[in-house]
Design a protein around this motif. Sequence first.
Motif, mmCIF file in Angstrom:
data_model
loop_
_atom_site.group_PDB
_atom_site.id
_atom_site.type_symbol
_atom_site.label_atom_id
_atom_site.label_comp_id
_atom_site.label_asym_id
_atom_site.label_seq_id
_atom_site.Cartn_x
_atom_site.Cartn_y
_atom_site.Cartn_z
ATOM 1 N N GLU A 185 -5.167 -11.050 58.653
ATOM 2 C CA GLU A 185 -5.172 -10.301 57.391
ATOM 3 C C GLU A 185 -4.711 -8.868 57.604
ATOM 4 N N ALA A 186 -5.165 -8.236 58.694
ATOM 5 C CA ALA A 186 -4.732 -6.864 58.974
ATOM 6 C C ALA A 186 -3.217 -6.800 59.143
ATOM 7 N N ALA A 187 -2.664 -7.765 59.875
ATOM 8 C CA ALA A 187 -1.215 -7.807 60.076
ATOM 9 C C ALA A 187 -0.488 -8.098 58.764
ATOM 10 N N MET A 188 -1.066 -8.984 57.940
ATOM 11 C CA MET A 188 -0.436 -9.331 56.667
ATOM 12 C C MET A 188 -0.393 -8.123 55.727
ATOM 13 N N LEU A 189 -1.437 -7.318 55.727
ATOM 14 C CA LEU A 189 -1.455 -6.116 54.890
ATOM 15 C C LEU A 189 -0.367 -5.138 55.335
ATOM 16 N N ALA A 190 -0.141 -5.053 56.651
ATOM 17 C CA ALA A 190 0.936 -4.200 57.160
ATOM 18 C C ALA A 190 2.299 -4.732 56.736
ATOM 19 N N VAL A 191 2.477 -6.045 56.787
ATOM 20 C CA VAL A 191 3.734 -6.665 56.361
ATOM 21 C C VAL A 191 3.965 -6.414 54.874
ATOM 22 N N MET A 192 2.916 -6.521 54.080
ATOM 23 C CA MET A 192 3.041 -6.261 52.643
ATOM 24 C C MET A 192 3.412 -4.807 52.375
ATOM 25 N N ALA A 193 2.910 -3.893 53.214
ATOM 26 C CA ALA A 193 3.289 -2.484 53.076
ATOM 27 C C ALA A 193 4.773 -2.298 53.389
ATOM 28 N N TYR A 194 5.251 -3.003 54.417
ATOM 29 C CA TYR A 194 6.679 -2.929 54.751
ATOM 30 C C TYR A 194 7.533 -3.490 53.615
ATOM 31 N N ASP A 195 7.068 -4.559 53.005
ATOM 32 C CA ASP A 195 7.793 -5.141 51.872
ATOM 33 C C ASP A 195 7.924 -4.143 50.740
ATOM 34 N N THR B 58 0.697 1.102 57.805
ATOM 35 C CA THR B 58 0.568 1.017 56.351
ATOM 36 C C THR B 58 0.521 2.399 55.714
ATOM 37 N N ILE B 59 -0.240 3.301 56.313
ATOM 38 C CA ILE B 59 -0.358 4.663 55.772
ATOM 39 C C ILE B 59 0.986 5.381 55.805
ATOM 40 N N PHE B 60 1.702 5.288 56.933
ATOM 41 C CA PHE B 60 3.013 5.932 57.028
ATOM 42 C C PHE B 60 4.000 5.317 56.043
ATOM 43 N N SER B 61 3.921 3.991 55.867
ATOM 44 C CA SER B 61 4.799 3.326 54.901
ATOM 45 C C SER B 61 4.563 3.879 53.505
ATOM 46 N N LEU C 267 -2.829 -0.561 48.138
ATOM 47 C CA LEU C 267 -3.487 0.500 48.893
ATOM 48 C C LEU C 267 -5.005 0.414 48.757
ATOM 49 N N THR C 268 -5.486 0.018 47.598
ATOM 50 C CA THR C 268 -6.927 -0.178 47.408
ATOM 51 C C THR C 268 -7.447 -1.274 48.318
ATOM 52 N N VAL C 269 -6.711 -2.389 48.405
ATOM 53 C CA VAL C 269 -7.090 -3.494 49.290
ATOM 54 C C VAL C 269 -7.113 -3.030 50.741
ATOM 55 N N VAL C 270 -6.102 -2.248 51.135
ATOM 56 C CA VAL C 270 -6.003 -1.750 52.508
ATOM 57 C C VAL C 270 -7.195 -0.873 52.860
ATOM 58 N N ILE C 271 -7.544 0.051 51.974
ATOM 59 C CA ILE C 271 -8.655 0.964 52.237
ATOM 60 C C ILE C 271 -9.976 0.217 52.332
ATOM 61 N N VAL C 272 -10.203 -0.737 51.418
ATOM 62 C CA VAL C 272 -11.443 -1.518 51.441
ATOM 63 C C VAL C 272 -11.534 -2.333 52.728
#
Length: 319
Positions: free
Chosen positions: A114-124, A217-220, A246-251
């Motif tokens: 999930e952590a990796a998927m959130l990063a991929v979604m940020a890149y998208d 994710t933050i830099f993206s 971003l809300t999902v990422v922070i939570v």
Amino acid sequence: MTPSELRNQTQEVEFVFLGFSGIPNSHIYLFLPFLALYLVTVLGNLMIFSLIQLDPSLQSPMYYFLSHLSCIDICISSVTVPKILVNFLRQRQTITYNQCLAQMFFLMSFTVTEAAMLAVMAYDRYAAICKPLHYSHLMNTKVCAILAFATWVWGFLDAVLHTALSSRLHFCGVNKIHHIFCDIPPLMKISCNDVHINQLATHIASLFVGVAPFLFTIFSYFFILSSILKIHTGKRKAFSTCASHLTVVIVYFGNGLLNYNPPDAGYSLEIDTLVSTMYCIIPPMLNPLIYSLRNKEVKGALKKVLESQRKVYMGSRKE
């Protein structure tokens, strides 16, 4: 006692969870709330996944990754909550050694994925907003499939490492876990042999599977927000989509940080139980709510599905 005898003794251990021991008759008061949270999580994520598969307007990379995120959230909850519910019914908070290792393996695998998927979604989102002319090339079908597959493999490899190290721990008859499910920190606390390697592996891995995706994710989003502020039209839609993610990422990362990097003094048993519950139950439950409530496309797709079902129902009534 020889190492083989010590290992055999360890594998015969039945662990007892103490996470709710401070609440008298906890099985009576907590079964229904946990069951409700689990049902909301599963049904909400199934709804998101089904909408994405059924609605042609949701066939984009963003929703492709969101469908994977929904599957991961169902898996995370299903690793821990059903066992907790069974223990409530039995009125005994126990788990066998092999079940404990299996639970820890799948939990680590899905949480890291999930952590990796959130990063991929940020890149998208970065590619869509900051590189719109190259987006179709950067996030084509093949690239999306490779990125999604890589996140699952990444989680699996991390889980293999930690489970292999944890399988070498011995417990010398100590079987009381100050937690509500099997995880790395509580197992290391009750181990009777040296856990230095396990601790080192946990800290190093947290940099790669936790801190690195979070910083990425933050830099993206730093670049995304900079680009949004420069555009003249479509700011509101872009902000809405990014705010949901971003809300999902922070939570998620906030709860992960509290769970795997507690202060040196540690938490009390009650606080530790609360943090663990939030990490494994609350984010998977909130994700579909956040994306459905703040996303007009998802709400529109849900409205179309409900409307079509209503027409089918009314048609059958007339017949």
